[in-house]
Design a protein around this motif. Structure first.
Motif, PDB file in Angstrom:
ATOM      1  N   GLN A  38       0.823  -1.203   0.000  1.00 38.74           N
ATOM      2  CA  GLN A  38       0.000   0.000   0.000  1.00 38.74           C
ATOM      3  C   GLN A  38       0.864   1.262   0.000  1.00 38.74           C
ATOM      4  O   GLN A  38       0.556   2.232  -0.691  1.00 38.74           O
ATOM      5  CB  GLN A  38      -0.945   0.001   1.199  1.00 38.74           C
ATOM      6  CG  GLN A  38      -2.046  -1.025   1.071  1.00 38.74           C
ATOM      7  CD  GLN A  38      -2.867  -1.197   2.338  1.00 38.74           C
ATOM      8  OE1 GLN A  38      -2.402  -0.924   3.440  1.00 38.74           O
ATOM      9  NE2 GLN A  38      -4.100  -1.661   2.178  1.00 38.74           N
ATOM     10  N   LYS A  42       1.017   4.167  -2.894  1.00 39.24           N
ATOM     11  CA  LYS A  42       0.788   5.571  -2.574  1.00 39.24           C
ATOM     12  C   LYS A  42       1.964   6.456  -2.997  1.00 39.24           C
ATOM     13  O   LYS A  42       1.770   7.581  -3.465  1.00 39.24           O
ATOM     14  CB  LYS A  42       0.548   5.698  -1.069  1.00 39.24           C
ATOM     15  CG  LYS A  42       0.245   7.085  -0.589  1.00 39.24           C
ATOM     16  CD  LYS A  42       0.027   7.070   0.911  1.00 39.24           C
ATOM     17  CE  LYS A  42       0.369   8.446   1.467  1.00 39.24           C
ATOM     18  NZ  LYS A  42       0.787   8.419   2.834  1.00 39.24           N
ATOM     19  N   ASP A  43       3.183   5.944  -2.853  1.00 36.79           N
ATOM     20  CA  ASP A  43       4.389   6.744  -3.067  1.00 36.79           C
ATOM     21  C   ASP A  43       4.809   6.887  -4.527  1.00 36.79           C
ATOM     22  O   ASP A  43       5.566   7.796  -4.867  1.00 36.79           O
ATOM     23  CB  ASP A  43       5.559   6.177  -2.267  1.00 36.79           C
ATOM     24  CG  ASP A  43       5.369   6.335  -0.760  1.00 36.79           C
ATOM     25  OD1 ASP A  43       4.513   7.138  -0.344  1.00 36.79           O
ATOM     26  OD2 ASP A  43       6.092   5.645  -0.011  1.00 36.79           O
TER      27      ASP A  43
END
Length: 94
Positions: A38, A42-43
């Motif tokens: 996750q 996101k990054d």
């Protein structure tokens, strides 16, 4: 015949390009924690970069355990179904 040793980053980057939308399935088969998957999602914006960062994390975390054999097994798993990529990246060419 399987290659020996640990996959080089250049090979992992090429694999990341090919694995595309199955990168999370592959990550789970490589025992990457869901929270790490996750965070990577996101990054990083591109699917290619997410896949590459996941594979780099796997290699760094597993060390010598990040073998072609374990990568091949994960790629061939029924939730990933990329035997073609296992053969392309994990086996010696005849």
């Amino acid at each position: 015949m399987l290659k020996e040793g640990v996959a080089k980053d250049e090979l992992l980057e090429a694999l990341a390009n090919d694995i595309s939308d199955k990168w999370t399935n592959l990550g789970r088969r490589l025992n990457i924690e869901q929270s790490k998957l996750q965070a990577i999602s996101k990054d990083f914006d591109s699917v290619h970069e997410r896949a590459f960062q996941m594979l780099k994390h796997w290699k760094q975390k597993r060390g010598s355990g990040a073998s072609y054999k374990s990568l091949s097994t994960a790629l061939k798993h029924n939730l990933v179904e990329r035997k073609d990529l296992a053969e392309k990246y994990c086996f010696k060419r005849q």
